[in-house]
Enzyme design. Structure first.
Site, PDB file in Angstrom:
ATOM      1  N   THR A   1       0.939  -1.133  -0.122  1.00  0.00           N
ATOM      2  CA  THR A   1       0.036   0.028  -0.020  1.00  0.00           C
ATOM      3  C   THR A   1       0.938   1.251   0.007  1.00  0.00           C
ATOM      4  O   THR A   1       0.370   2.374  -0.396  1.00  0.00           O
ATOM      5  CB  THR A   1      -0.775  -0.274   1.602  1.00  0.00           C
ATOM      6  OG1 THR A   1      -0.158  -0.030   2.262  1.00  0.00           O
ATOM      7  CG2 THR A   1      -2.073  -1.009   1.242  1.00  0.00           C
TER       8      THR A   1
ATOM      9  N   LYS B   1      -2.742   7.281  -0.559  1.00  0.00           N
ATOM     10  CA  LYS B   1      -2.924   6.782   0.656  1.00  0.00           C
ATOM     11  C   LYS B   1      -3.001   7.729   1.602  1.00  0.00           C
ATOM     12  O   LYS B   1      -2.022   8.698   1.699  1.00  0.00           O
ATOM     13  CB  LYS B   1      -1.650   5.660   0.821  1.00  0.00           C
ATOM     14  CG  LYS B   1      -1.625   5.060   2.223  1.00  0.00           C
ATOM     15  CD  LYS B   1      -0.645   4.060   2.190  1.00  0.00           C
ATOM     16  CE  LYS B   1      -1.017   3.159   3.595  1.00  0.00           C
ATOM     17  NZ  LYS B   1       0.148   2.075   4.134  1.00  0.00           N
TER      18      LYS B   1
END
Ligand code: GLU
Length: 428
Positions: free
Chosen positions: A167, A245
């Protein structure tokens, strides 16, 4: 402690005088014979002194992985897709004997953890260009992924491609692919997990299931697909050049910036939420030229502008300055003014762009005179483009020697909406 038959990998209950722990028994490090290592459901490892243990109860014996793996069938009526694995939590499984992590790189292993991904599509190819935590990636890895993906996109047997990825830098890779693959013909779906598939609380199954639905949809877009909220109910697809993110641990770690999600993906449907490019029959093309010497610098109050000179001396060709608010750095009579240094490095050939630290909103250099001065000096204000996308795009633009001879051409390319990196209208 009473003698025990527990083996590394078994699920055990360890009873102490005052409490007890459930967890997977891990192999003890060689120099810690007096310690029992346990992986708790929360994911934490704890060490318990053998002297303090009253009893160990085996709750479930470790089953060798091979006996658990099911065979993967190809079903004619389902569309075929491919998966490119690059690492990250989603591509890993816990080795319950050592507590370490190993990679899932075969359809059988994938099937064991994520049978849902095979419900709507056949996974006919799994490609593994490399396996790593995404913090270790850079432009060479982005180029490798782009090469593999474009080959798969031009395979007539494959309807779409899923990329599994860590991620931390997923949005950089999504941005890089948004420029590296031109004339996109099919969906390219990047997905992730915050917790690996062997954990009860994993978010990977829903993300992969929704990624498979996105990969067989009618889009020709580079998207990140993941949880829409912290509930395990549906996902969103976000455009690869407009997503970031924004949370270090939540399942819905990614949010679209200055735009909305492209689509909502539930257990049984792919629901478009805004216009997107449709799949087509042409061949996708690779355009992976890249200038490595490009930097992203965050301006902070009181910062020494010599940082710009540092990069220039190291041969950097372009710098994105992440400015404050509408596009500000220290200017005017301030002792710390950045204006003369910005002008100087531009004169010496460094291309300078501006993005905003506010993340949301659009730059407007015309509001204050200092902004106008920087604009006139040639700083290119990148409107509502994300800093991460700006860095990747500047590297890509400066990688094209046919454009870099002329500063106006570089500016024109930086301001051209190549992959949806500018929003025409900001969402409130
Ligand atoms: N740093 C790791 C990565 O980005 C964390 C694991 C994950 O986010 O999947 O690959």
């Amino acid at each position: 402690m009473k003698p025990t038959n527990a083996q590394p990998g078994d699920l055990i209950e360890v009873s102490l005088v005052k409490n007890s722990y459930h967890g997977v028994f891990l192999e003890s490090p060689k120099d810690e014979h007096g310690i029992i290592l346990l992986k708790l459901e929360s994911g934490y490892n704890i060490g318990i002194n053998k002297k303090d243990i009253l009893d160990i109860n085996i709750l479930r014996k470790f089953a060798a992985k091979t006996s658990e793996e099911r065979k993967v069938k190809i079903e004619q009526e389902k569309p075929n897709i491919a998966i490119v694995m690059t690492g990250g939590t989603i591509s890993s499984e816990l080795d319950s004997r050592t507590g370490g992590v190993s990679w899932l790189t075969s359809p059988e292993k994938l099937f064991k953890f994520y049978p849902e991904v095979f419900e709507k599509a056949n996974i006919v190819k799994i490609e593994v260009p490399f396996m790593m935590g995404s913090e270790n990636m850079g432009f060479k890895e982005w180029q490798k992924i782009a090469r593999v993906v474009s080959r798969l996109l031009n395979d007539s047997n494959i309807k779409g491609v899923i990329i599994t990825h860590g991620t931390d830098t997923l949005h950089y890779t999504a941005a890089a692919l948004s420029f590296f693959i031109r004339n996109l013909n099919k969906p390219v779906v990047l997905t992730y997990s915050q917790r690996s598939g062997d954990r009860a609380s994993s978010d990977a199954s829903l993300n992969l299931y929704c990624a498979a639905l996105a990969a067989i949809s009618d889009m020709a877009e580079i998207v990140i697909v993941g949880h829409a909220s912290s509930n395990d109910d549906y996902c969103y697809a976000f455009r690869g050049s407009k997503v970031r993110k924004l949370h270090s641990s939540r399942r819905d770690a990614f949010k679209p910036i200055n735009t909305g999600p492209i689509a909502k993906i539930t257990k049984d449907s792919f629901i478009p939420l805004m216009p997107y490019k449709k799949r087509k029959k042409n061949k996708a093309e690779l355009d992976i030229s890249f200038e490595e010497k490009v930097a992203l610098i965050k301006f902070y109050p009181g910062q020494d502008s010599d940082i710009l000179e540092y990069y220039r001396k190291k041969g950097y060709k372009g710098i994105v300055i992440e400015m404050l608010g509408l596009g500000h750095v220290a200017t005017g009579e301030s002792r710390k003014s950045w204006v003369s240094k910005i002008k100087e490095i531009q004169r010496k050939g460094v291309f300078v762009c501006a993005s905003s630290q506010t993340i949301y909103g659009r730059l407007d250099p015309l509001v204050y005179s200092a902004g106008r001065e920087l604009l006139n000096s040639g700083v290119v204000y990148l409107e509502d483009m994300l800093s991460e996308t700006a860095l990747v795009k500047l590297s890509w633009v400066l990688g094209h020697k046919e454009w870099t001879k002329n500063k106006e051409k570089i500016k024109e390319k930086m301001l051209e909406n190549i992959s949806g990196e500018f929003s025409d209208r900001l969402q409130e």
